[in-house]
Design a protein around this motif. Structure first.
Motif, PDB file in Angstrom:
ATOM      1  N   ARG A 126     -34.196  29.334 -24.524  1.00  0.00           N
ATOM      2  CA  ARG A 126     -34.237  28.713 -23.190  1.00  0.00           C
ATOM      3  C   ARG A 126     -33.050  29.159 -22.348  1.00  0.00           C
ATOM      4  O   ARG A 126     -33.184  29.410 -21.131  1.00  0.00           O
ATOM      5  CB  ARG A 126     -34.238  27.178 -23.325  1.00  0.00           C
ATOM      6  N   LEU A 127     -31.899  29.286 -22.953  1.00  0.00           N
ATOM      7  CA  LEU A 127     -30.725  29.727 -22.213  1.00  0.00           C
ATOM      8  C   LEU A 127     -30.868  31.175 -21.756  1.00  0.00           C
ATOM      9  O   LEU A 127     -30.482  31.527 -20.640  1.00  0.00           O
ATOM     10  CB  LEU A 127     -29.480  29.568 -23.091  1.00  0.00           C
ATOM     11  N   ARG A 128     -31.444  32.026 -22.603  1.00  0.00           N
ATOM     12  CA  ARG A 128     -31.661  33.412 -22.210  1.00  0.00           C
ATOM     13  C   ARG A 128     -32.635  33.510 -21.034  1.00  0.00           C
ATOM     14  O   ARG A 128     -32.520  34.405 -20.187  1.00  0.00           O
ATOM     15  CB  ARG A 128     -32.195  34.218 -23.387  1.00  0.00           C
ATOM     16  N   ALA A 129     -33.584  32.567 -20.984  1.00  0.00           N
ATOM     17  CA  ALA A 129     -34.572  32.575 -19.896  1.00  0.00           C
ATOM     18  C   ALA A 129     -33.974  32.122 -18.572  1.00  0.00           C
ATOM     19  O   ALA A 129     -34.561  32.362 -17.505  1.00  0.00           O
ATOM     20  CB  ALA A 129     -35.748  31.678 -20.276  1.00  0.00           C
ATOM     21  N   ASP A 130     -32.814  31.484 -18.619  1.00  0.00           N
ATOM     22  CA  ASP A 130     -32.156  31.000 -17.401  1.00  0.00           C
ATOM     23  C   ASP A 130     -31.327  32.131 -16.792  1.00  0.00           C
ATOM     24  O   ASP A 130     -30.101  32.094 -16.760  1.00  0.00           O
ATOM     25  CB  ASP A 130     -31.273  29.792 -17.742  1.00  0.00           C
ATOM     26  N   ASP A 132     -30.827  33.029 -13.834  1.00  0.00           N
ATOM     27  CA  ASP A 132     -30.046  32.697 -12.631  1.00  0.00           C
ATOM     28  C   ASP A 132     -28.829  31.822 -12.955  1.00  0.00           C
ATOM     29  O   ASP A 132     -28.046  31.498 -12.047  1.00  0.00           O
ATOM     30  CB  ASP A 132     -30.929  31.964 -11.611  1.00  0.00           C
ATOM     31  N   GLY A 133     -28.691  31.410 -14.210  1.00  0.00           N
ATOM     32  CA  GLY A 133     -27.546  30.592 -14.601  1.00  0.00           C
ATOM     33  C   GLY A 133     -27.524  29.224 -13.954  1.00  0.00           C
ATOM     34  O   GLY A 133     -26.449  28.684 -13.660  1.00  0.00           O
ATOM     35  N   ARG A 134     -28.703  28.618 -13.784  1.00  0.00           N
ATOM     36  CA  ARG A 134     -28.772  27.320 -13.111  1.00  0.00           C
ATOM     37  C   ARG A 134     -28.312  26.176 -14.012  1.00  0.00           C
ATOM     38  O   ARG A 134     -27.828  25.163 -13.525  1.00  0.00           O
ATOM     39  CB  ARG A 134     -30.198  27.031 -12.644  1.00  0.00           C
ATOM     40  N   ILE A 135     -28.487  26.319 -15.319  1.00  0.00           N
ATOM     41  CA  ILE A 135     -28.121  25.230 -16.231  1.00  0.00           C
ATOM     42  C   ILE A 135     -26.608  25.092 -16.265  1.00  0.00           C
ATOM     43  O   ILE A 135     -25.895  26.016 -16.650  1.00  0.00           O
ATOM     44  CB  ILE A 135     -28.679  25.486 -17.640  1.00  0.00           C
ATOM     45  N   LYS A 136     -26.118  23.940 -15.855  1.00  0.00           N
ATOM     46  CA  LYS A 136     -24.674  23.700 -15.814  1.00  0.00           C
ATOM     47  C   LYS A 136     -24.126  23.188 -17.144  1.00  0.00           C
ATOM     48  O   LYS A 136     -22.954  23.411 -17.466  1.00  0.00           O
ATOM     49  CB  LYS A 136     -24.333  22.694 -14.712  1.00  0.00           C
ATOM     50  N   ALA A 137     -24.967  22.478 -17.884  1.00  0.00           N
ATOM     51  CA  ALA A 137     -24.491  21.893 -19.138  1.00  0.00           C
ATOM     52  C   ALA A 137     -25.662  21.653 -20.073  1.00  0.00           C
ATOM     53  O   ALA A 137     -26.790  21.399 -19.635  1.00  0.00           O
ATOM     54  CB  ALA A 137     -23.752  20.580 -18.880  1.00  0.00           C
ATOM     55  N   VAL A 138     -25.375  21.759 -21.374  1.00  0.00           N
ATOM     56  CA  VAL A 138     -26.317  21.394 -22.430  1.00  0.00           C
ATOM     57  C   VAL A 138     -25.837  20.076 -23.020  1.00  0.00           C
ATOM     58  O   VAL A 138     -24.683  19.969 -23.468  1.00  0.00           O
ATOM     59  CB  VAL A 138     -26.384  22.476 -23.521  1.00  0.00           C
ATOM     60  N   LEU A 139     -26.706  19.071 -23.004  1.00  0.00           N
ATOM     61  CA  LEU A 139     -26.384  17.737 -23.493  1.00  0.00           C
ATOM     62  C   LEU A 139     -27.128  17.482 -24.797  1.00  0.00           C
ATOM     63  O   LEU A 139     -28.336  17.763 -24.882  1.00  0.00           O
ATOM     64  CB  LEU A 139     -26.788  16.663 -22.486  1.00  0.00           C
ATOM     65  N   ALA A 140     -26.443  16.945 -25.798  1.00  0.00           N
ATOM     66  CA  ALA A 140     -27.100  16.628 -27.064  1.00  0.00           C
ATOM     67  C   ALA A 140     -26.329  15.543 -27.788  1.00  0.00           C
ATOM     68  O   ALA A 140     -25.129  15.355 -27.567  1.00  0.00           O
ATOM     69  CB  ALA A 140     -27.205  17.875 -27.947  1.00  0.00           C
ATOM     70  N   ALA A 158     -23.158  28.455 -31.156  1.00  0.00           N
ATOM     71  CA  ALA A 158     -23.529  29.835 -31.467  1.00  0.00           C
ATOM     72  C   ALA A 158     -24.692  30.297 -30.587  1.00  0.00           C
ATOM     73  O   ALA A 158     -24.728  31.455 -30.152  1.00  0.00           O
ATOM     74  CB  ALA A 158     -23.893  29.960 -32.942  1.00  0.00           C
ATOM     75  N   ALA A 159     -25.629  29.389 -30.312  1.00  0.00           N
ATOM     76  CA  ALA A 159     -26.746  29.733 -29.437  1.00  0.00           C
ATOM     77  C   ALA A 159     -26.265  30.015 -28.018  1.00  0.00           C
ATOM     78  O   ALA A 159     -26.729  30.961 -27.361  1.00  0.00           O
ATOM     79  CB  ALA A 159     -27.773  28.599 -29.434  1.00  0.00           C
ATOM     80  N   LEU A 160     -25.336  29.207 -27.532  1.00  0.00           N
ATOM     81  CA  LEU A 160     -24.766  29.444 -26.202  1.00  0.00           C
ATOM     82  C   LEU A 160     -24.044  30.787 -26.163  1.00  0.00           C
ATOM     83  O   LEU A 160     -24.213  31.582 -25.224  1.00  0.00           O
ATOM     84  CB  LEU A 160     -23.801  28.318 -25.847  1.00  0.00           C
ATOM     85  N   THR A 161     -23.277  31.059 -27.178  1.00  0.00           N
ATOM     86  CA  THR A 161     -22.523  32.321 -27.223  1.00  0.00           C
ATOM     87  C   THR A 161     -23.462  33.519 -27.297  1.00  0.00           C
ATOM     88  O   THR A 161     -23.288  34.505 -26.567  1.00  0.00           O
ATOM     89  CB  THR A 161     -21.571  32.314 -28.434  1.00  0.00           C
ATOM     90  N   ALA A 162     -24.469  33.438 -28.158  1.00  0.00           N
ATOM     91  CA  ALA A 162     -25.399  34.552 -28.324  1.00  0.00           C
ATOM     92  C   ALA A 162     -26.190  34.826 -27.055  1.00  0.00           C
ATOM     93  O   ALA A 162     -26.530  35.982 -26.752  1.00  0.00           O
ATOM     94  CB  ALA A 162     -26.347  34.265 -29.485  1.00  0.00           C
ATOM     95  N   HIS A 165     -24.683  32.653 -22.026  1.00  0.00           N
ATOM     96  CA  HIS A 165     -24.721  31.648 -20.962  1.00  0.00           C
ATOM     97  C   HIS A 165     -23.389  30.919 -20.890  1.00  0.00           C
ATOM     98  O   HIS A 165     -22.725  30.703 -21.909  1.00  0.00           O
ATOM     99  CB  HIS A 165     -25.844  30.645 -21.237  1.00  0.00           C
ATOM    100  N   ASP A 166     -22.968  30.528 -19.672  1.00  0.00           N
ATOM    101  CA  ASP A 166     -21.675  29.852 -19.531  1.00  0.00           C
ATOM    102  C   ASP A 166     -21.804  28.349 -19.331  1.00  0.00           C
ATOM    103  O   ASP A 166     -20.855  27.686 -18.903  1.00  0.00           O
ATOM    104  CB  ASP A 166     -20.867  30.465 -18.387  1.00  0.00           C
ATOM    105  N   ALA A 167     -22.965  27.761 -19.680  1.00  0.00           N
ATOM    106  CA  ALA A 167     -23.123  26.310 -19.584  1.00  0.00           C
ATOM    107  C   ALA A 167     -22.132  25.621 -20.514  1.00  0.00           C
ATOM    108  O   ALA A 167     -21.761  26.138 -21.573  1.00  0.00           O
ATOM    109  CB  ALA A 167     -24.549  25.902 -19.946  1.00  0.00           C
ATOM    110  N   LEU A 168     -21.703  24.438 -20.104  1.00  0.00           N
ATOM    111  CA  LEU A 168     -20.835  23.625 -20.945  1.00  0.00           C
ATOM    112  C   LEU A 168     -21.656  22.974 -22.051  1.00  0.00           C
ATOM    113  O   LEU A 168     -22.819  22.616 -21.856  1.00  0.00           O
ATOM    114  CB  LEU A 168     -20.150  22.539 -20.118  1.00  0.00           C
TER     115      LEU A 168
END
Length: 391
Positions: A126-130, A132-140, A158-162, A165-168
């Motif tokens: 999902r992050l790779r599909a973004d 335009d970098g619209r996602i500001k943060a991943v909440l869990a 690791a998913a964010l790094t791979a 994406h620069d979401a928090l």
């Protein structure tokens, strides 16, 4: 006839059992809020709050429950219209998303059900599909209190790094802090929220947001004076810790609770929770071998060491809870967020709990199964005792 007269046991997933040392610390006259002991004691909380989160990040204290910490975390990094991605493993993941919607944020839910952890591969996709970098943060939620599902936070980073994406990465540790091992810095968490009434063994009423420099740099230009985490984390004057009057008695209680954690040692605290959780699981697996009762999460690696969710036939969980509380003095948690709710219950095994408390709770549950006519397998208490005996 009721057998509940005597000291009752609150085995819900928070508020948890309050140690006598915490109660004694809070049973005092109001202190001077302008200088002296209270100021020194409050400052002493900060390094210990960093210790339990295994972080060097800043921490802000709020007079409010976990929902207050949710809101504080969101308003310090997002502005209306921003998109956040919620990885949901139960009711509380959805609740954080609802909080975000109420603040005018755009919310996307990545649903993982109520019995499985966050799938890092799906998150990465999902992050790779973004693009335009619209996602500001991943909440869990590290642990969702409604389901007892524990997710792999390091795998999320690791998913964010791979993905590049620069979401928090923002993690709710309300159920897990001080019970399940959590490493904010090692696991690459940018913002973490928790509250005092579970693993920190203090009456509900204060909550916390830990944030690193990367998260702080995302703070919107226009910021609420009350929710702003900067003066709370780095106060020039004492009142700025709380944007007003301090929650004095909660602070004394928290100081005593953190002292208990330090005296035991954080690794020992985690080890104790691990053994007691495994004892509880062993009992329920034995009961479930011949009856409807079963653990909500099949893979033990994804079960919380703080709260366990159980499923039975419709109506049976409510009947069991009622018998345990009103006949035997043991209060179990409701099937919050589950359908049908009357088929689910939860056992909280967090904070100030030891082996005899766990065995007493399991013995009471077995009596409740017998009294309410729920079919169950033999050997549960022996199985739990064997886990405890092995340490």
């Amino acid at each position: 006839m009721s057998l509940s007269h005597g000291r009752s046991y609150l085995a819900i997933p928070g508020p948890s059992v309050i140690p006598d040392a915490v109660l004694r610390a809070m049973h005092r006259a109001s202190p001077n809020i302008y200088e002296g002991e209270l100021h020194d004691m409050t400052a002493s909380l900060i390094p210990d709050l960093q210790m339990v989160a295994r972080t060097t990040a800043d921490v802000a204290i709020y007079i409010g429950n976990g929902h207050a910490a949710w809101e504080a975390a969101l308003v310090n990094i997002c502005a209306p219209g921003d998109l956040v991605l919620v990885c949901a493993t139960g009711r509380f993941g959805h609740g954080w998303g609802e909080m975000a919607k109420g603040l005018g944020l755009e919310v996307e839910i990545l649903e993982f059900g109520q019995q499985a952890p966050v799938d890092a591969a799906r998150l990465e996709a999902r992050l790779r599909a973004d693009t335009d970098g619209r996602i500001k943060a991943v909440l869990a939620c590290h642990v969702d209190t409604s389901t007892g599902v524990k997710s792999d936070v390091a795998a999320m980073r690791a998913a964010l790094t791979a993905s590049g994406h620069d979401a928090l990465l923002m993690i709710d540790c309300i159920a897990s802090l001080g019970c399940d091992d959590f490493r904010m810095d090692d696991w690459g968490v940018d913002v973490m929220v928790a509250a005092c009434q579970k693993g920190l063994m203090t009456p509900a009423g204060i909550s916390f947001v830990w944030f690193n420099a990367r998260a702080d740099a995302r703070q919107p230009a226009q910021m609420s004076t009350y929710w702003n985490w900067r003066p709370r984390a780095r106060p020039a004057q004492f009142y700025q810790y709380f944007c007003g009057t301090a929650p004095t008695h909660h602070l004394y209680g928290l100081r005593a609770a953190l002292d208990l954690i330090k005296a035991e040692g954080l690794d020992a605290v985690f080890a104790r929770h691990t053994v007691l959780a495994r004892a509880l699981w062993a009992a329920f697996e034995a009961w479930g071998a011949q009856g409807p009762l079963h653990l909500n999460v099949s893979d033990a690696a994804h079960r919380s060491h703080a709260v366990t969710s159980l499923c039975m036939a419709e109506g049976q969980a409510d009947a069991l809870r009622h018998w345990c509380e009103h006949t035997a003095g043991l209060t179990l948690g409701i099937g919050l967020g589950r359908q049908p709710e009357s088929a689910y219950f939860r056992v909280g095994h967090m904070g100030h709990i030891n082996a005899q408390m766990m065995m007493g709770a399991l013995g009471t549950i077995q009596a409740g199964l017998m009294a309410t006519g729920v079919a169950h397998g033999p050997g549960a208490l022996d199985a739990a005792a064997a886990v405890i005996a092995a340490g």
